[in-house]
Design a protein around this motif. Structure first.
Motif, PDB file in Angstrom:
ATOM      1  N   THR A 127       6.273  10.464 -15.658  1.00  0.00           N
ATOM      2  CA  THR A 127       4.785  10.914 -15.532  1.00  0.00           C
ATOM      3  C   THR A 127       4.658  12.375 -15.213  1.00  0.00           C
ATOM      4  O   THR A 127       3.869  12.943 -15.688  1.00  0.00           O
ATOM      5  CB  THR A 127       4.307  10.119 -14.656  1.00  0.00           C
ATOM      6  OG1 THR A 127       4.450   8.646 -14.873  1.00  0.00           O
ATOM      7  CG2 THR A 127       2.670  10.142 -14.508  1.00  0.00           C
ATOM      8  N   SER A 128       5.440  12.877 -14.172  1.00  0.00           N
ATOM      9  CA  SER A 128       4.904  14.429 -13.927  1.00  0.00           C
ATOM     10  C   SER A 128       5.234  15.326 -14.840  1.00  0.00           C
ATOM     11  O   SER A 128       4.834  16.447 -15.097  1.00  0.00           O
ATOM     12  CB  SER A 128       5.839  14.714 -12.576  1.00  0.00           C
ATOM     13  OG  SER A 128       7.226  14.852 -12.597  1.00  0.00           O
ATOM     14  N   GLY A 129       6.204  15.093 -15.940  1.00  0.00           N
ATOM     15  CA  GLY A 129       6.478  15.837 -16.899  1.00  0.00           C
ATOM     16  C   GLY A 129       5.202  15.880 -17.892  1.00  0.00           C
ATOM     17  O   GLY A 129       4.766  17.059 -18.296  1.00  0.00           O
ATOM     18  N   VAL A 130       4.726  14.662 -18.366  1.00  0.00           N
ATOM     19  CA  VAL A 130       3.526  14.537 -19.064  1.00  0.00           C
ATOM     20  C   VAL A 130       2.260  15.243 -18.413  1.00  0.00           C
ATOM     21  O   VAL A 130       1.543  16.329 -19.018  1.00  0.00           O
ATOM     22  CB  VAL A 130       3.042  13.465 -19.335  1.00  0.00           C
ATOM     23  CG1 VAL A 130       1.738  13.340 -20.173  1.00  0.00           C
ATOM     24  CG2 VAL A 130       4.139  12.602 -20.369  1.00  0.00           C
ATOM     25  N   ARG A 131       2.013  15.053 -17.352  1.00  0.00           N
ATOM     26  CA  ARG A 131       1.150  15.724 -16.283  1.00  0.00           C
ATOM     27  C   ARG A 131       1.155  17.011 -16.174  1.00  0.00           C
ATOM     28  O   ARG A 131       0.216  18.014 -16.134  1.00  0.00           O
ATOM     29  CB  ARG A 131       0.787  14.851 -15.294  1.00  0.00           C
ATOM     30  CG  ARG A 131       0.041  13.477 -15.249  1.00  0.00           C
ATOM     31  CD  ARG A 131      -0.486  12.864 -14.002  1.00  0.00           C
ATOM     32  NE  ARG A 131       0.399  13.144 -13.088  1.00  0.00           N
ATOM     33  CZ  ARG A 131       0.865  11.796 -11.879  1.00  0.00           C
ATOM     34  NH1 ARG A 131       0.047  10.742 -12.192  1.00  0.00           N
ATOM     35  NH2 ARG A 131       1.546  12.197 -11.075  1.00  0.00           N
ATOM     36  N   GLY A 132       2.369  17.422 -15.864  1.00  0.00           N
ATOM     37  CA  GLY A 132       2.652  18.754 -15.503  1.00  0.00           C
ATOM     38  C   GLY A 132       2.481  19.776 -16.991  1.00  0.00           C
ATOM     39  O   GLY A 132       1.865  20.765 -16.927  1.00  0.00           O
ATOM     40  N   TYR A 174       5.401   5.837 -22.862  1.00  0.00           N
ATOM     41  CA  TYR A 174       4.684   6.158 -21.901  1.00  0.00           C
ATOM     42  C   TYR A 174       3.763   5.109 -21.439  1.00  0.00           C
ATOM     43  O   TYR A 174       3.445   4.860 -20.378  1.00  0.00           O
ATOM     44  CB  TYR A 174       3.616   7.304 -22.350  1.00  0.00           C
ATOM     45  CG  TYR A 174       2.547   7.670 -21.417  1.00  0.00           C
ATOM     46  CD1 TYR A 174       2.832   8.528 -20.368  1.00  0.00           C
ATOM     47  CD2 TYR A 174       1.271   7.261 -21.415  1.00  0.00           C
ATOM     48  CE1 TYR A 174       1.920   9.041 -19.635  1.00  0.00           C
ATOM     49  CE2 TYR A 174       0.260   7.720 -20.458  1.00  0.00           C
ATOM     50  CZ  TYR A 174       0.575   8.657 -19.544  1.00  0.00           C
ATOM     51  OH  TYR A 174      -0.449   8.581 -18.662  1.00  0.00           O
ATOM     52  N   GLU A 175       3.173   4.400 -22.422  1.00  0.00           N
ATOM     53  CA  GLU A 175       2.030   3.378 -21.916  1.00  0.00           C
ATOM     54  C   GLU A 175       2.985   2.163 -21.324  1.00  0.00           C
ATOM     55  O   GLU A 175       2.240   1.462 -20.441  1.00  0.00           O
ATOM     56  CB  GLU A 175       1.547   2.642 -23.422  1.00  0.00           C
ATOM     57  CG  GLU A 175       0.503   3.522 -24.069  1.00  0.00           C
ATOM     58  CD  GLU A 175      -0.473   3.025 -24.924  1.00  0.00           C
ATOM     59  OE1 GLU A 175      -1.674   3.434 -24.952  1.00  0.00           O
ATOM     60  OE2 GLU A 175      -0.025   1.834 -25.532  1.00  0.00           O
ATOM     61  N   HIS A 210      11.393  16.722 -17.269  1.00  0.00           N
ATOM     62  CA  HIS A 210      11.862  15.259 -17.107  1.00  0.00           C
ATOM     63  C   HIS A 210      11.638  14.775 -15.621  1.00  0.00           C
ATOM     64  O   HIS A 210      11.271  15.790 -14.757  1.00  0.00           O
ATOM     65  CB  HIS A 210      13.075  15.136 -17.460  1.00  0.00           C
ATOM     66  CG  HIS A 210      13.382  15.057 -18.995  1.00  0.00           C
ATOM     67  ND1 HIS A 210      13.711  13.750 -19.662  1.00  0.00           N
ATOM     68  CD2 HIS A 210      13.552  15.661 -19.898  1.00  0.00           C
ATOM     69  CE1 HIS A 210      13.969  13.792 -20.875  1.00  0.00           C
ATOM     70  NE2 HIS A 210      13.702  15.156 -20.975  1.00  0.00           N
ATOM     71  N   GLU A 211      12.193  13.448 -15.345  1.00  0.00           N
ATOM     72  CA  GLU A 211      12.068  13.028 -13.799  1.00  0.00           C
ATOM     73  C   GLU A 211      13.439  12.260 -13.734  1.00  0.00           C
ATOM     74  O   GLU A 211      13.954  11.816 -14.878  1.00  0.00           O
ATOM     75  CB  GLU A 211      11.003  12.221 -13.439  1.00  0.00           C
ATOM     76  CG  GLU A 211       9.503  12.772 -13.415  1.00  0.00           C
ATOM     77  CD  GLU A 211       8.515  11.862 -13.057  1.00  0.00           C
ATOM     78  OE1 GLU A 211       7.567  12.529 -12.641  1.00  0.00           O
ATOM     79  OE2 GLU A 211       8.865  10.491 -13.034  1.00  0.00           O
ATOM     80  N   THR A 212      13.983  12.047 -12.608  1.00  0.00           N
ATOM     81  CA  THR A 212      15.189  11.293 -12.033  1.00  0.00           C
ATOM     82  C   THR A 212      14.355  10.533 -11.225  1.00  0.00           C
ATOM     83  O   THR A 212      13.972  10.908 -10.017  1.00  0.00           O
ATOM     84  CB  THR A 212      16.329  11.726 -11.619  1.00  0.00           C
ATOM     85  OG1 THR A 212      16.735  12.756 -12.548  1.00  0.00           O
ATOM     86  CG2 THR A 212      17.129  10.866 -11.116  1.00  0.00           C
ATOM     87  N   SER A 236      10.865  10.506  -3.945  1.00  0.00           N
ATOM     88  CA  SER A 236      11.110  11.168  -2.713  1.00  0.00           C
ATOM     89  C   SER A 236      10.005  10.905  -1.459  1.00  0.00           C
ATOM     90  O   SER A 236       8.912  11.109  -1.738  1.00  0.00           O
ATOM     91  CB  SER A 236      11.535  12.613  -2.776  1.00  0.00           C
ATOM     92  OG  SER A 236      11.578  13.011  -1.377  1.00  0.00           O
ATOM     93  N   PRO A 237      10.341  10.410  -0.303  1.00  0.00           N
ATOM     94  CA  PRO A 237       9.533  10.271   0.711  1.00  0.00           C
ATOM     95  C   PRO A 237       8.792  11.695   1.013  1.00  0.00           C
ATOM     96  O   PRO A 237       7.842  11.913   1.694  1.00  0.00           O
ATOM     97  CB  PRO A 237      10.042   9.834   1.933  1.00  0.00           C
ATOM     98  CG  PRO A 237      11.464   9.685   1.562  1.00  0.00           C
ATOM     99  CD  PRO A 237      11.574   9.919   0.142  1.00  0.00           C
ATOM    100  N   ARG A 238       9.429  12.739   0.718  1.00  0.00           N
ATOM    101  CA  ARG A 238       9.104  14.212   0.920  1.00  0.00           C
ATOM    102  C   ARG A 238       8.239  14.868   0.010  1.00  0.00           C
ATOM    103  O   ARG A 238       7.986  16.085  -0.088  1.00  0.00           O
ATOM    104  CB  ARG A 238      10.305  14.923   1.084  1.00  0.00           C
ATOM    105  CG  ARG A 238      11.386  14.523   2.164  1.00  0.00           C
ATOM    106  CD  ARG A 238      12.579  15.171   2.241  1.00  0.00           C
ATOM    107  NE  ARG A 238      12.694  16.583   2.564  1.00  0.00           N
ATOM    108  CZ  ARG A 238      13.728  17.557   2.185  1.00  0.00           C
ATOM    109  NH1 ARG A 238      14.699  16.897   1.814  1.00  0.00           N
ATOM    110  NH2 ARG A 238      13.659  18.642   2.232  1.00  0.00           N
ATOM    111  N   ALA A 239       7.811  14.121  -1.322  1.00  0.00           N
ATOM    112  CA  ALA A 239       7.244  14.692  -2.304  1.00  0.00           C
ATOM    113  C   ALA A 239       5.950  13.755  -2.676  1.00  0.00           C
ATOM    114  O   ALA A 239       6.253  12.570  -2.902  1.00  0.00           O
ATOM    115  CB  ALA A 239       8.020  15.058  -3.390  1.00  0.00           C
ATOM    116  N   THR A 240       4.684  14.521  -2.941  1.00  0.00           N
ATOM    117  CA  THR A 240       3.557  13.623  -3.399  1.00  0.00           C
ATOM    118  C   THR A 240       3.692  13.852  -4.903  1.00  0.00           C
ATOM    119  O   THR A 240       4.118  14.568  -5.579  1.00  0.00           O
ATOM    120  CB  THR A 240       2.243  14.137  -2.734  1.00  0.00           C
ATOM    121  OG1 THR A 240       2.101  15.709  -3.108  1.00  0.00           O
ATOM    122  CG2 THR A 240       2.436  14.210  -0.975  1.00  0.00           C
ATOM    123  N   PRO A 241       2.738  12.984  -5.553  1.00  0.00           N
ATOM    124  CA  PRO A 241       2.467  12.901  -6.999  1.00  0.00           C
ATOM    125  C   PRO A 241       2.081  14.389  -7.313  1.00  0.00           C
ATOM    126  O   PRO A 241       2.383  14.986  -8.412  1.00  0.00           O
ATOM    127  CB  PRO A 241       1.675  12.106  -7.423  1.00  0.00           C
ATOM    128  CG  PRO A 241       1.899  10.860  -6.392  1.00  0.00           C
ATOM    129  CD  PRO A 241       2.135  11.498  -4.948  1.00  0.00           C
TER     130      PRO A 241
END
Length: 303
Positions: free
Chosen positions: A90-95, A124-125, A171-173, A277-282
């Motif tokens: 998701t963060s790739g699309v939003r980013g 995506y959907e 991308h994301e992992t 990660s508990p250390r990162a927000t969306p």
């Protein structure tokens, strides 16, 4: 789900029956039209929006859109930003959309920008890695591609090959790589599932045929100001590949059919954000993608 998957017979690759069973499990969970297309339409006053294809998975039909500099000049180098090759990341699309909305204006007089914010809308959907045919688009950027999403993007890019200075693929992992997508891959191909380790933090995948480690490190240092960088594991690796610089591993892009290998650009990289990660927000994840794009362009232009 360790070592098993609810579809298929262990040791046997999927056939049509298994593929149909897998597809029946996929449920639409969000709207490409509402989340992505509407955002692209709002950018139309500042950029040129082009439809470069349409994906048909009846009864679903998805137009594919790219956003490009309105004042396109042949004398400028080209920069390609891609996202949503894996629809669940998701963060790739939003980013990519956030970069266009907030940061792209400061580059349009120096480069020709071409941004494909969501390459794989069906996935995506459904928050899925594969397309509706259980094909991974990010292993299908090759001649006679099995993935229509990949083939459409290659057709868009082909007339500009040789003119790209930079291509960054977002991308994301995720934890679901280990709990869902890699077990599904093993089941689909009739192979045993071998558990791995998900790294906690952002990292980059460079091209083993064109590493450009100074460039990769410049992107890492910019992202480090936004979120944490994934450390190497006890073997000095990230997801099974040797760490060649802090937060950087290498894959052979073209051999594997990866998106970041389609342009022949001098600078290429694939971002990997870790949203679980508990250390990162969306919001941090989105910002990490934007920081990576900006740092990549800044470094490329400085050279």
């Amino acid at each position: 789900m360790a070592g098993s998957y609810p579809i298929g017979v262990p040791g046997q690759a999927w056939g049509a029956t298994e593929l149909a069973a897998w597809r029946a499990r996929q449920r639409r969970q969000r709207s490409y039209s509402e989340d992505v297309v509407s955002a692209i339409e709002r950018l139309g006053a500042r950029f040129e929006v082009v439809q470069y294809g349409r994906i048909e998975y009846p009864p679903d039909s998805y137009p594919l859109f790219a956003v490009r500099s309105r004042d396109w000049r042949d004398g400028l180098p080209c920069v390609l930003v891609t996202a949503g090759v894996h629809g669940y990341e998701t963060s790739g699309v939003r980013g990519a959309l956030l970069f266009l909305d907030r940061e792209a204006a400061r580059y349009v007089d120096r480069v020709n920008l071409l941004v494909a914010p969501c390459v794989s809308p069906w996935a995506y959907e459904r928050i899925q890695r594969w397309n509706a045919q259980a094909v991974d688009p990010n292993r299908a950027f090759r001649e006679h591609s099995q993935a229509p999403e990949s083939a459409a993007l290659m057709r868009l890019v082909e007339p500009l090959r040789g003119r790209f200075l930079l291509h960054i693929d977002l991308h994301e992992t995720t934890d679901s790589d280990e709990t869902e997508f890699r077990p599904a891959l093993a089941a689909r191909d009739g192979k045993p599932f071998e558990p791995g380790q998900i790294p906690d933090g952002f990292y980059l995948v460079g091209d083993s045929e064109n590493p450009q480690l100074v460039f990769q490190s410049a992107v890492i240092e910019a992202v480090r100001r936004v979120t944490h960088i994934a450390p190497a594991d006890a073997r000095g690796q990230i997801i099974g590949s040797p760490v060649v610089a802090p937060g950087v591993i290498l894959y052979p892009f073209r051999e594997l059919g990866l998106c970041a290998g389609i342009t022949g650009a001098r600078y290429t990289t694939t971002t990997e954000v870790y949203p679980d990660s508990p250390r990162a927000t969306p919001e941090q994840c989105d910002e990490a993608q934007v920081a990576a794009v900006c740092a990549a362009i800044d470094h490329a232009l400085s050279q």
